[in-house]
Design a protein around this motif. Structure first.
Motif, short mmCIF file in Angstrom:
data_model
loop_
_atom_site.label_atom_id
_atom_site.label_comp_id
_atom_site.label_asym_id
_atom_site.label_seq_id
_atom_site.Cartn_x
_atom_site.Cartn_y
_atom_site.Cartn_z
N GLN A 9 0.83 -1.21 0.00
CA GLN A 9 0.00 0.00 0.00
C GLN A 9 0.87 1.26 0.00
N LEU A 10 1.97 1.22 0.74
CA LEU A 10 2.83 2.40 0.81
C LEU A 10 3.52 2.66 -0.52
N SER A 11 4.12 1.64 -1.11
CA SER A 11 4.84 1.84 -2.37
C SER A 11 3.89 2.25 -3.48
N ASP A 12 2.71 1.62 -3.54
CA ASP A 12 1.72 2.00 -4.56
C ASP A 12 1.20 3.41 -4.32
N GLY A 13 0.95 3.75 -3.06
CA GLY A 13 0.43 5.07 -2.73
C GLY A 13 1.42 6.18 -3.05
N LEU A 59 -0.08 7.36 7.14
CA LEU A 59 1.17 7.67 6.43
C LEU A 59 0.93 8.54 5.19
N LEU A 60 0.11 8.06 4.26
CA LEU A 60 -0.08 8.80 3.02
C LEU A 60 -0.76 10.14 3.26
N ASP A 61 -1.71 10.17 4.19
CA ASP A 61 -2.37 11.43 4.51
C ASP A 61 -1.35 12.45 5.01
N VAL A 195 -5.45 11.64 -1.43
CA VAL A 195 -4.79 10.61 -0.64
C VAL A 195 -5.25 9.25 -1.13
N PRO A 196 -4.38 8.46 -1.75
CA PRO A 196 -4.77 7.14 -2.23
C PRO A 196 -5.36 6.27 -1.11
N GLY A 197 -6.48 5.63 -1.41
CA GLY A 197 -7.11 4.76 -0.43
C GLY A 197 -8.07 5.46 0.49
N SER A 198 -8.19 6.79 0.34
CA SER A 198 -9.10 7.56 1.20
C SER A 198 -10.15 8.23 0.33
#
Length: 215
Positions: A9-13, A59-61, A195-198
């Motif tokens: 999820q982190l690398s893709d985001g 993290l991504l946020d 934010v990816p995933g949000s």
């Protein structure tokens, strides 16, 4: 395992956000997330308890404002569980971050994170913003889900350099909060954050002193 899910999820985001972080930084971010998840059970550091949402919402946020962090020294007020301060500090090792929170449990967690993650560019202060007396004011002050904008500029205005700026992270655009700010402050720009995933609204407001109004 949540760790492998988090890594993907982190690398893709990061790729979706156009951000590039080396492998060491990504591993440190994941180590921070593991600490946050572990300590959250006892310290109630964050409302996010679904491990599948932690990378996106924590993290991504936090990293969504990374392109706007330009100062050499940044204060994160109401740092709580270290968001956005610790992810930003991991991504920007040459920038000095100070994390300020009045909750002793949360600053105890932050101090442990600094030690375990070896973050040389992070200082932790336990105290209220109104009582903080830095040697020098900060060029930028970040806040995420800390307080209303009126309180932010009132409580923390003395901590900000004359030409400095607040980077205030909000959900929906806070029209009422903007209208309630003192006349001596203004929103100079605002940005919708993706934010990816949000699927919730996220906004960044950049706030500075008005040059045409005397404090």
């Amino acid at each position: 395992m949540s760790e492998s899910l988090w890594q993907r999820q982190l690398s893709d985001g990061l790729a979706d956000m156009g951000l590039t972080l080396n492998e060491q930084a990504q591993q440190t971010l994941l180590a921070f997330l593991a600490l946050l998840n572990k300590w959250n059970r006892a310290y109630n550091l964050t409302a996010v308890r679904d491990t599948g949402q932690m990378v996106s919402r924590q993290l991504l946020d936090s990293l969504s404002v990374l392109p706007f962090v330009t100062a050499e020294s940044v204060l994160d007020v109401g740092a709580g569980g270290g968001l956005p301060g610790i992810p930003l500090a991991i991504a920007r090792p040459d920038t000095q971050f100070t994390l300020l929170d009045s909750n002793s449990k949360k600053t105890r967690f932050l101090t442990q994170c600094v030690l375990e993650l070896g973050l040389k560019n992070v200082d932790v202060i336990h105290g209220r913003a109104e009582d903080c007396q830095p040697d020098q004011p900060y060029a930028q002050i970040t806040s995420r889900a800390f307080t209303a904008l009126e309180n932010l500029v009132t409580w923390c205005g003395d901590l900000l350099a004359i030409d400095g700026e607040f980077l205030a992270m909000k959900g929906q655009f806070p029209d009422d909060e903007v209208a309630a700010m003192p006349d001596s402050w203004q929103v100079v720009s605002h940005q919708a954050l993706v934010v990816p995933g949000s699927d919730g609204d996220r906004h960044l407001l950049v706030i500075r002193r008005r040059s045409d109004v005397q404090n």
